[in-house]
Design a protein around this motif. Structure first.
Motif, PDB file in Angstrom:
ATOM      1  N   GLU A   1    -119.025   1.061 -19.960  1.00  0.00           N
ATOM      2  CA  GLU A   1    -120.182   1.222 -19.085  1.00  0.00           C
ATOM      3  C   GLU A   1    -121.336   0.366 -19.591  1.00  0.00           C
ATOM      4  OE1 GLU A   1    -121.115   5.332 -19.041  1.00  0.00           O
ATOM      5  OE2 GLU A   1    -119.528   5.868 -17.637  1.00  0.00           O
ATOM      6  N   THR A   2    -122.154  -0.133 -18.648  1.00  0.00           N
ATOM      7  CA  THR A   2    -123.338  -0.889 -19.039  1.00  0.00           C
ATOM      8  C   THR A   2    -124.447   0.064 -19.432  1.00  0.00           C
ATOM      9  OG1 THR A   2    -124.218  -0.903 -16.814  1.00  0.00           O
ATOM     10  CG2 THR A   2    -122.702  -2.688 -17.392  1.00  0.00           C
ATOM     11  N   GLY A   3    -125.531  -0.525 -19.963  1.00  0.00           N
ATOM     12  CA  GLY A   3    -126.651   0.318 -20.347  1.00  0.00           C
ATOM     13  C   GLY A   3    -127.224   1.079 -19.179  1.00  0.00           C
ATOM     14  N   LEU A   4    -127.248   0.432 -17.987  1.00  0.00           N
ATOM     15  CA  LEU A   4    -127.791   1.098 -16.815  1.00  0.00           C
ATOM     16  C   LEU A   4    -126.902   2.244 -16.382  1.00  0.00           C
ATOM     17  CD1 LEU A   4    -128.994  -1.961 -14.705  1.00  0.00           C
ATOM     18  CD2 LEU A   4    -130.411  -0.303 -15.921  1.00  0.00           C
ATOM     19  N   GLU A   5    -125.577   2.073 -16.470  1.00  0.00           N
ATOM     20  CA  GLU A   5    -124.667   3.098 -15.999  1.00  0.00           C
ATOM     21  C   GLU A   5    -124.626   4.291 -16.946  1.00  0.00           C
ATOM     22  OE1 GLU A   5    -121.147   0.848 -15.685  1.00  0.00           O
ATOM     23  OE2 GLU A   5    -121.510   0.166 -13.638  1.00  0.00           O
ATOM     24  N   SER A   6    -124.829   4.027 -18.256  1.00  0.00           N
ATOM     25  CA  SER A   6    -124.764   5.118 -19.214  1.00  0.00           C
ATOM     26  C   SER A   6    -126.061   5.905 -19.296  1.00  0.00           C
ATOM     27  CB  SER A   6    -124.421   4.560 -20.611  1.00  0.00           C
ATOM     28  OG  SER A   6    -125.432   3.652 -21.036  1.00  0.00           O
ATOM     29  N   ALA A   7    -127.159   5.300 -18.817  1.00  0.00           N
ATOM     30  CA  ALA A   7    -128.441   5.998 -18.863  1.00  0.00           C
ATOM     31  C   ALA A   7    -128.453   7.140 -17.857  1.00  0.00           C
ATOM     32  CB  ALA A   7    -129.579   5.017 -18.562  1.00  0.00           C
ATOM     33  N   THR A   8    -129.352   8.069 -18.089  1.00  0.00           N
ATOM     34  CA  THR A   8    -129.492   9.188 -17.167  1.00  0.00           C
ATOM     35  C   THR A   8    -129.943   8.676 -15.807  1.00  0.00           C
ATOM     36  OG1 THR A   8    -130.083  10.640 -18.994  1.00  0.00           O
ATOM     37  CG2 THR A   8    -130.661  11.371 -16.783  1.00  0.00           C
ATOM     38  N   MET A   9    -129.196   9.069 -14.779  1.00  0.00           N
ATOM     39  CA  MET A   9    -129.516   8.595 -13.438  1.00  0.00           C
ATOM     40  C   MET A   9    -130.721   9.354 -12.888  1.00  0.00           C
ATOM     41  SD  MET A   9    -127.533   6.146 -12.876  1.00  0.00           S
ATOM     42  CE  MET A   9    -126.002   5.432 -13.455  1.00  0.00           C
ATOM     43  N   PRO A  10    -131.556   8.669 -12.166  1.00  0.00           N
ATOM     44  CA  PRO A  10    -132.751   9.331 -11.641  1.00  0.00           C
ATOM     45  C   PRO A  10    -132.419  10.146 -10.389  1.00  0.00           C
ATOM     46  CG  PRO A  10    -132.728   7.043 -10.949  1.00  0.00           C
ATOM     47  CD  PRO A  10    -131.537   7.215 -11.844  1.00  0.00           C
ATOM     48  N   ARG A  11    -133.379  10.928  -9.998  1.00  0.00           N
ATOM     49  CA  ARG A  11    -133.296  11.668  -8.734  1.00  0.00           C
ATOM     50  C   ARG A  11    -134.188  10.976  -7.710  1.00  0.00           C
ATOM     51  NH1 ARG A  11    -131.475  17.069  -9.164  1.00  0.00           N
ATOM     52  NH2 ARG A  11    -131.042  17.704 -11.308  1.00  0.00           N
ATOM     53  N   GLY A  12    -133.835  11.123  -6.468  1.00  0.00           N
ATOM     54  CA  GLY A  12    -134.671  10.519  -5.438  1.00  0.00           C
ATOM     55  C   GLY A  12    -133.959  10.441  -4.104  1.00  0.00           C
ATOM     56  N   LEU A  13    -134.392   9.482  -3.291  1.00  0.00           N
ATOM     57  CA  LEU A  13    -133.871   9.315  -1.939  1.00  0.00           C
ATOM     58  C   LEU A  13    -133.240   7.933  -1.816  1.00  0.00           C
ATOM     59  CD1 LEU A  13    -133.791  10.550   0.970  1.00  0.00           C
ATOM     60  CD2 LEU A  13    -135.883   9.274   1.423  1.00  0.00           C
ATOM     61  N   LEU A  14    -132.000   7.906  -1.339  1.00  0.00           N
ATOM     62  CA  LEU A  14    -131.284   6.649  -1.134  1.00  0.00           C
ATOM     63  C   LEU A  14    -131.133   6.422   0.367  1.00  0.00           C
ATOM     64  CD1 LEU A  14    -129.667   4.232  -2.318  1.00  0.00           C
ATOM     65  CD2 LEU A  14    -127.614   5.671  -2.109  1.00  0.00           C
ATOM     66  N   GLU A  15    -131.699   5.309   0.853  1.00  0.00           N
ATOM     67  CA  GLU A  15    -131.568   4.949   2.271  1.00  0.00           C
ATOM     68  C   GLU A  15    -130.570   3.794   2.379  1.00  0.00           C
ATOM     69  OE1 GLU A  15    -134.269   3.288   6.014  1.00  0.00           O
ATOM     70  OE2 GLU A  15    -135.230   4.191   4.268  1.00  0.00           O
ATOM     71  N   VAL A  16    -129.565   3.995   3.212  1.00  0.00           N
ATOM     72  CA  VAL A  16    -128.507   3.004   3.377  1.00  0.00           C
ATOM     73  C   VAL A  16    -128.542   2.491   4.814  1.00  0.00           C
ATOM     74  CG1 VAL A  16    -126.042   2.530   3.215  1.00  0.00           C
ATOM     75  CG2 VAL A  16    -127.098   4.190   1.655  1.00  0.00           C
ATOM     76  N   HIS A  17    -128.729   1.189   4.941  1.00  0.00           N
ATOM     77  CA  HIS A  17    -128.739   0.536   6.253  1.00  0.00           C
ATOM     78  C   HIS A  17    -127.415  -0.208   6.404  1.00  0.00           C
ATOM     79  CE1 HIS A  17    -130.668  -2.644   9.126  1.00  0.00           C
ATOM     80  NE2 HIS A  17    -129.784  -1.871   9.714  1.00  0.00           N
ATOM     81  N   VAL A  18    -126.525   0.365   7.236  1.00  0.00           N
ATOM     82  CA  VAL A  18    -125.215  -0.255   7.480  1.00  0.00           C
ATOM     83  C   VAL A  18    -125.390  -1.268   8.608  1.00  0.00           C
ATOM     84  CG1 VAL A  18    -122.790   0.150   8.037  1.00  0.00           C
ATOM     85  CG2 VAL A  18    -124.099   1.893   6.790  1.00  0.00           C
ATOM     86  N   MET A  19    -125.275  -2.537   8.262  1.00  0.00           N
ATOM     87  CA  MET A  19    -125.526  -3.588   9.251  1.00  0.00           C
ATOM     88  C   MET A  19    -124.253  -4.021   9.982  1.00  0.00           C
ATOM     89  SD  MET A  19    -128.424  -5.825   7.210  1.00  0.00           S
ATOM     90  CE  MET A  19    -127.522  -5.875   5.658  1.00  0.00           C
ATOM     91  N   SER A  20    -123.287  -4.601   9.278  1.00  0.00           N
ATOM     92  CA  SER A  20    -122.105  -5.151   9.952  1.00  0.00           C
ATOM     93  C   SER A  20    -120.991  -5.371   8.945  1.00  0.00           C
ATOM     94  CB  SER A  20    -122.465  -6.477  10.639  1.00  0.00           C
ATOM     95  OG  SER A  20    -122.893  -7.428   9.666  1.00  0.00           O
ATOM     96  N   ALA A  21    -119.866  -5.861   9.436  1.00  0.00           N
ATOM     97  CA  ALA A  21    -118.734  -6.237   8.588  1.00  0.00           C
ATOM     98  C   ALA A  21    -118.172  -7.557   9.099  1.00  0.00           C
ATOM     99  CB  ALA A  21    -117.668  -5.145   8.584  1.00  0.00           C
ATOM    100  N   GLN A  22    -117.523  -8.283   8.180  1.00  0.00           N
ATOM    101  CA  GLN A  22    -116.982  -9.609   8.522  1.00  0.00           C
ATOM    102  C   GLN A  22    -115.516  -9.705   8.069  1.00  0.00           C
ATOM    103  OE1 GLN A  22    -118.572 -12.182  10.123  1.00  0.00           O
ATOM    104  NE2 GLN A  22    -120.453 -10.984  10.364  1.00  0.00           N
ATOM    105  N   ASP A  23    -114.694 -10.270   8.952  1.00  0.00           N
ATOM    106  CA  ASP A  23    -113.296 -10.605   8.616  1.00  0.00           C
ATOM    107  C   ASP A  23    -112.510  -9.411   8.082  1.00  0.00           C
ATOM    108  OD1 ASP A  23    -113.905 -13.255   9.313  1.00  0.00           O
ATOM    109  OD2 ASP A  23    -114.610 -13.681   7.278  1.00  0.00           O
ATOM    110  N   ILE A  24    -112.677  -8.250   8.712  1.00  0.00           N
ATOM    111  CA  ILE A  24    -111.934  -7.074   8.267  1.00  0.00           C
ATOM    112  C   ILE A  24    -110.532  -7.089   8.880  1.00  0.00           C
ATOM    113  CG2 ILE A  24    -114.053  -5.724   7.985  1.00  0.00           C
ATOM    114  CD1 ILE A  24    -113.478  -4.378  10.643  1.00  0.00           C
ATOM    115  N   ASN A  25    -109.658  -6.238   8.362  1.00  0.00           N
ATOM    116  CA  ASN A  25    -108.292  -6.168   8.872  1.00  0.00           C
ATOM    117  C   ASN A  25    -108.276  -5.762  10.340  1.00  0.00           C
ATOM    118  OD1 ASN A  25    -107.092  -6.975   6.528  1.00  0.00           O
ATOM    119  ND2 ASN A  25    -106.586  -4.901   5.823  1.00  0.00           N
TER     120      ASN A  25
END
Length: 203
Positions: A1-25
């Motif tokens: 694991e990297t230093g970022l992954e091993s550190a304590t993860m913060p709490r908060g709000l994650l906003e995910v904007h799903v835009m598109s996909a390219q060349d999928i099956n």
């Protein structure tokens, strides 16, 4: 694991904007397939609407919000083909580490889709924005001692003004006395005494 992954993860709000996909099956034998994207973070999951006739280049442009806890380290995105008469087909998936998004506040890197057979199956385009609620911040320094209370300034005493009463003019009512009208006095003339001649009777 990297230093970022091993550190304590913060709490908060994650906003995910799903835009598109390219060349999928392409799993559709006749016509164009109808893909949708499913997102999962821990026990939270969302899915986009179905991109009817999206084929191998579907477009969604939809936003979703996740509550992030210290146990959350990756977002799972899976692409499916919606079938009316048969079971939906899995077109591929990707596990997206959140360490970069936590560190920089956002991540818009294209995500490679891997098919169920472990092969490259296109690319997913999304934007992730993370807003920390501050619970993972280091302990704050002890607060400085509060300054001693300052006694309130005395309130100014009201100045009593001397009220000089103006003498009131008393208007006296003048009652006019009725004037006596002197009536003329008519004096009766003194009776005149008429001396009767004496009659002398001779003897």
């Amino acid at each position: 694991e990297t230093g970022l992954e091993s550190a304590t993860m913060p709490r908060g709000l994650l906003e995910v904007h799903v835009m598109s996909a390219q060349d999928i099956n392409d799993k559709q034998w006749i016509g164009k397939q109808d893909p949708y994207c499913k997102l999962q973070l821990g026990n939270q999951s969302y899915r986009t609407t179905t991109a009817t006739d999206g084929g191998t280049k579907p477009v969604w442009n939809q936003r979703f919000q996740f509550q992030v806890g210290e146990q959350h380290r990756e977002l799972v995105a899976a692409l499916w083909n919606s079938n009316t008469m048969a079971q939906n087909d899995c077109l591929g998936s990707v596990r997206i580490p959140l360490a970069k998004c936590f560190a920089h506040g956002h991540d818009n890197s294209p995500q490679p889709i891997i098919s169920p057979k472990g092969r490259s199956a296109g690319e997913l385009r999304l934007m992730m924005i993370f807003t920390s609620d501050g619970t993972a911040r280091p302990a704050a320094a002890p607060a400085a001692a509060a300054p001693a209370p300052v006694a309130p300034a005395p309130m100014p005493q009201p100045v009593q003004q001397r009220v000089v009463q103006q003498p009131q003019m008393v208007q006296q009512r003048v009652v006019q006395q009725p004037q006596m009208v002197q009536q003329p006095v008519y004096r009766q003339p003194a009776p005149q005494v008429v001396q009767q001649p004496q009659v002398v009777y001779q003897q």
